[in-house]
Design an enzyme around this catalytic site. Structure first.
Site, PDB file in Angstrom:
ATOM      1  N   HIS A   1      78.882  34.813  38.856  1.00  0.00           N
ATOM      2  CA  HIS A   1      80.079  34.050  39.221  1.00  0.00           C
ATOM      3  C   HIS A   1      80.850  33.538  38.002  1.00  0.00           C
ATOM      4  O   HIS A   1      82.032  33.837  37.810  1.00  0.00           O
ATOM      5  CB  HIS A   1      79.692  32.807  40.033  1.00  0.00           C
ATOM      6  CG  HIS A   1      78.825  33.039  41.220  1.00  0.00           C
ATOM      7  ND1 HIS A   1      79.321  33.505  42.413  1.00  0.00           N
ATOM      8  CD2 HIS A   1      77.504  32.832  41.422  1.00  0.00           C
ATOM      9  CE1 HIS A   1      78.326  33.563  43.295  1.00  0.00           C
ATOM     10  NE2 HIS A   1      77.225  33.170  42.713  1.00  0.00           N
TER      11      HIS A   1
HETATM   12  C1  BDR Z   1      78.487  28.543  41.832  1.00  0.00           C
HETATM   13  O1  BDR Z   1      77.440  27.635  42.150  1.00  0.00           O
HETATM   14  C2  BDR Z   1      76.408  27.730  41.186  1.00  0.00           C
HETATM   15  O2  BDR Z   1      75.200  27.938  41.843  1.00  0.00           O
HETATM   16  C3  BDR Z   1      76.779  28.825  40.220  1.00  0.00           C
HETATM   17  O3  BDR Z   1      76.439  28.459  38.900  1.00  0.00           O
HETATM   18  C4  BDR Z   1      78.259  28.965  40.394  1.00  0.00           C
HETATM   19  O4  BDR Z   1      78.972  28.101  39.528  1.00  0.00           O
HETATM   20  C5  BDR Z   1      78.478  29.675  42.846  1.00  0.00           C
HETATM   21  O5  BDR Z   1      78.663  29.174  44.142  1.00  0.00           O
END
Ligand code: BDR
Ligand code: CA
Length: 314
Positions: free
Chosen positions: A244
């Protein structure tokens, strides 16, 4: 865009946060990291600030300023994500405690002072965790809002719907009041929702490419991804894990790898089932003013090519 772009990374590492930080630190011709500010999110603040320092040392940057920020959302109790990231937030490889110290002062004050010192419009904020620190900056120092060049954040979901609830993505869900402040701030926003990050999947070949770098960074990134991907593969039946957070840094370096729409995005803070939902007016039916470039597509091979090229330098 002027190069290198000055940025502050606001983060809650997190394996994918770690890769985002590494990509930024590996790209000095494009990005100057003025500091890293930590927030509670994936794991509590005591771990996120420690993890950020582990990542800086891994990148050979023990000189980087890493600040601790808010340890809880503005109005709610903290929700964490150990079920995804493990107990430490960076589960996977064996890691040593960092030696480099935490910078003195609060992350919120560092962001305010930096925005007041640097030329107006020259600093980009890159939040890749809950938006608590950024909203706290805007509440404490309204004068700096107009000095922010832009905010490039990971958060939200629309077509892909939620990952922490059926309607909400984790970063927005943890602190929806903070997200609402940021989305209504008037600062130009670039948003990387799950709609795009779920197209940036690790595959066996992509993880092997990290391992084949033959470096400490390549090995750590491969082991982090190995750990992180088991969760998404089970949940979504996907071939790997979405990286992400590095999408934000990749957009700053290679915006041509991404496409999206300028639209209105509002944050749900009161819904019975939809707290933290990013209500994205993709079809432009609301008549509400545009406040975000909402990204939906990515050239995933180009993205992984960039990651490989840059991380191999560390
Ligand atoms: C986001 O939430 C976290 O778990 C990850 O680092 C990312 O920023 C994804 O939903
Ligand atoms: Ca994150």
């Amino acid at each position: 865009m002027a190069h290198p772009q000055k940025i502050i990374i606001d983060t809650d590492p997190g394996q994918d946060d770690a890769v985002a930080i590494l990509l930024a630190l590996a790209s000095p011709e494009d990005i100057e990291v003025l500091g890293i500010t930590c927030v509670a999110g994936n794991v509590p603040l005591a771990l996120t600030q420690k993890n950020a320092r582990i990542v800086c040392e891994l990148a050979g940057r023990p000189d980087m300023k890493v600040f601790a920020g808010c340890d809880a959302p503005l109005q709610r109790r903290l929700v964490t994500a150990e079920h995804v990231h493990g107990k430490t937030g960076l589960d996977g490889p064996v890691m040593q405690d960092p030696v480099m110290p935490l910078a003195q002062g609060h992350a919120v004050d560092f962001i305010i002072e930096t925005l007041r010192r640097e030329p107006e419009g020259s600093v980009t904020l890159v939040p890749i965790g809950p938006l608590t620190n950024i909203a706290a900056v805007f509440l404490k120092a309204p004068d700096v809002v107009a000095r922010v060049g832009r905010i490039v954040l990971m958060g939200g979901a629309y077509f892909e719907v939620g990952n922490i609830t059926p309607a909400a993505e984790f970063n927005i869900y943890v602190d929806p009041e903070a997200a609402q402040i940021v989305f209504r701030s008037g600062v130009p926003l670039v948003v990387m929702p799950l709609d795009v990050t779920h197209k940036a999947l690790t595959t066996a070949a992509r993880v092997q490419a990290f391992r084949d770098m033959g470096t400490e960074v390549g090995r750590m990134v491969a082991e982090w991804t190995d750990f992180f991907e088991r969760f998404d593969m089970e949940k979504y039946g996907s071939q790997g894990a979405p990286l992400h957070d590095p999408c934000t840094i990749a957009w700053l370096i290679r915006p041509d790898l991404f496409s999206g729409r300028d639209i209105n995005v509002e944050i749900e803070t009161k819904g019975e089932f939809t707290i933290g939902m990013t209500v994205a007016d993709w079809w432009r039916v609301s008549g509400r003013a545009t406040n975000a470039l909402f990204i939906r597509d990515i050239d995933a091979d180009g993205f992984y090519g960039l990651l490989n090229e840059r991380l191999a330098r560390l």
